[in-house]
Design a protein around this motif. Structure first.
Motif: not given
Length: 520
Positions: A257-262
């Motif tokens: 997911r864009p912007g996620s920590e992952e």
């Protein structure tokens, strides 16, 4: 090795497939997946990244919890694990979330298969007393390098991946583990890959000149543990795996997911592997270039101004014998005479030589690369004088402008020389080429010349130009590497939708890198 035994993988025996076969099956599935998108024969959103179908294994009560999970179904798909399949958590996941977990599980399962092959390489081949007796200490070092270290790092990496999976089978992470192990990857892979030239030379020399080595090798390779695979296929595994690992991380990154920590972790891990591969390739190229320059320095003599040929920054781009066409303008019919000229094109200069017996060359002219241009010839020539191009030395070693007209044997050679002589290109912006043809590699190709592009199955290549004798010049979407390759190794991607999807996915990776590293 005590540490390796203590951290024994729970997945290592979950498949009978060695990595060579496992990888081949996975890549074939990736090719078929691209074809489905291309043909619109299936809903493109229903295609999951998958692993090869594995034979069902009879489980004993002593099998580990994770091993029972991974092999009690007919497939190594994450969604087919009994505790996952049919669970409420799975049903509540979106397709994108399911695809992400499948991509991460593929990384774990492929590492298990890779480690299994490394065990064969180390325990069956490297530690064979028979084989050891056939080799000198130097030959052992060149042939196997630090393969046991590569194996130990893989075992440690897989152990940590499995722990992550056991903590939470539904939302486990792998990119943070890959990032944690990146320094260890660099420690073992960089010297192993850098040794590639010596490894290949040693293997070939032993194969051609050591009868005892050949006999022992045949016996070892015939053992069922090798599954009819050769020692060479085991020795090249680290080269293949480090590249494949980068692509697996890229595949995960595209689905985060864009912007996620992952996404941040996936981007950092991908970037670390990308830099490692770049350094590996540069080291191999540097060693190869040094050997080429040393060899050429013994074969080349100058009848013009001499300059030192060996330089750390110099590398051979392309070389070959061409036919120079000279026109006698005083003759009423413009009589054409020919002469052989050998070109050595380096990244910083061009040498023009007269070939001599014994593979020697006499350099009669040279120029800096920045003062060299190659152009198509618009002149209409008949008979054998086809495949012609012009070569301009804007300023040769005497400061003069010189022009040559060259003929090549094939159309592809003509185009390849013109491309090699072109000024350096900046990085290609893929989105500026939405209508450029794309092809997918269906058969691995090993580059034989410096201007060629090595291809692995499932690689997507944007085609820049093609010849009428079966060659294409293109740019790999995954790493922007550019070069020539035979068209028989690829298939055309005809769907505009599929091509746009490929470009958007690559742009997604580029955007993620910009977001992550611009914040620092």
């Amino acid at each position: 090795m005590e540490n390796f035994k203590r951290r024994h993988s729970k997945l290592i025996n979950s498949s009978r497939l060695l990595y060579q076969e496992y990888s081949d099956v996975v890549l074939n599935k990736a090719i078929q997946s691209q074809k489905r998108v291309d043909s619109f024969s299936e809903d493109i959103e229903s295609s999951f990244p998958s692993s090869p179908r594995l034979r069902r294994k009879v489980l004993s009560p002593q099998d580990s919890y994770l091993q029972r999970l991974s092999v009690s179904s007919n497939a190594s798909l994450w969604q087919d694990i009994p505790m996952i399949r049919g669970s409420r958590i799975l049903l509540n996941m979106s397709r994108d979330e399911q695809k992400l977990q499948e991509a991460k599980f593929e990384l774990i399962m492929s590492e298990a298969s890779y480690l299994r092959s490394l065990n064969v390489a180390v325990d069956h081949f490297q530690r064979s007393a028979e084989l050891q007796a056939m080799l000198t200490n130097q030959e052992r070092q060149w042939l196997f390098s630090r393969l046991h270290d590569v194996r130990d790092v893989s075992a440690s990496f897989l152990f940590d991946l499995e722990e992550k999976f056991e903590e939470d089978m539904f939302t486990f992470h792998v990119c943070d583990v890959a990032l944690k192990h990146a320094p260890e990857f660099r420690r073992v892979y960089l010297p192993y890959v850098t040794n590639q030239t010596y490894q290949e030379q040693t293997f070939q020399r032993l194969l051609n000149g050591n009868a005892g080595f050949q006999q022992v090798l045949e016996r070892l390779e015939s053992d069922p543990v090798c599954q009819r695979l050769s020692l060479k296929s085991f020795l090249i595994l680290p080269f293949q795996r480090i590249t494949r690992l980068k692509l697996l991380l890229q595949n995960i990154l595209k689905r985060t997911r864009p912007g996620s920590e992952e996404e941040v972790q996936a981007t950092q891990a991908y970037d670390a592997l990308e830099k490692l591969i770049k350094d590996c390739n540069e080291n191999v190229q540097r060693m190869k270039s040094t050997e080429e320059l040393i060899y050429l320095s013994q074969k080349i003599e100058f009848e013009c101004k001499i300059f030192p040929l060996i330089s750390q920054s110099r590398r051979l781009v392309k070389c070959g014998e061409l036919t120079a066409l000279d026109f006698n303008t005083l003759s009423p019919k413009w009589k054409v005479t020919t002469r052989p000229i050998y070109l050595h094109l380096f990244n910083d200069c061009l040498l023009l030589s007269r070939p001599k017996e014994g593979g020697r060359f006499v350099v009669f002219d040279h120029a800096a690369f920045s003062d060299v241009r190659g152009e198509k010839c618009e002149m209409k020539l008949h008979g054998t004088n086809k495949n012609v191009f012009r070569l301009f030395l804007l300023q040769n070693y005497q400061g003069k402008r010189v022009e040559f007209l060259f003929r090549t044997e094939t159309h592809s050679e003509k185009l390849r020389w013109i491309s090699a002589l072109a000024p350096p290109r900046g990085e290609l912006d893929l989105l500026e080429c939405p209508d450029a043809p794309q092809v997918q590699c269906i058969k691995t190709y090993k580059a034989r010349e410096n201007d060629e592009l090595a291809l692995e199955k499932a690689d997507i290549i944007m085609v820049m130009q093609y010849s009428n004798d079966g060659w294409m010049e293109g740019v790999k979407l995954s790493d922007r590497e550019r070069g020539w390759f035979p068209s028989e190794h690829v298939e055309l991607i005809s769907s505009k939708h599929a091509r746009q999807k490929n470009l958007k996915e690559e742009q997604r990776v580029k955007n993620a890198k910009q977001q992550v590293f611009c914040k620092k």
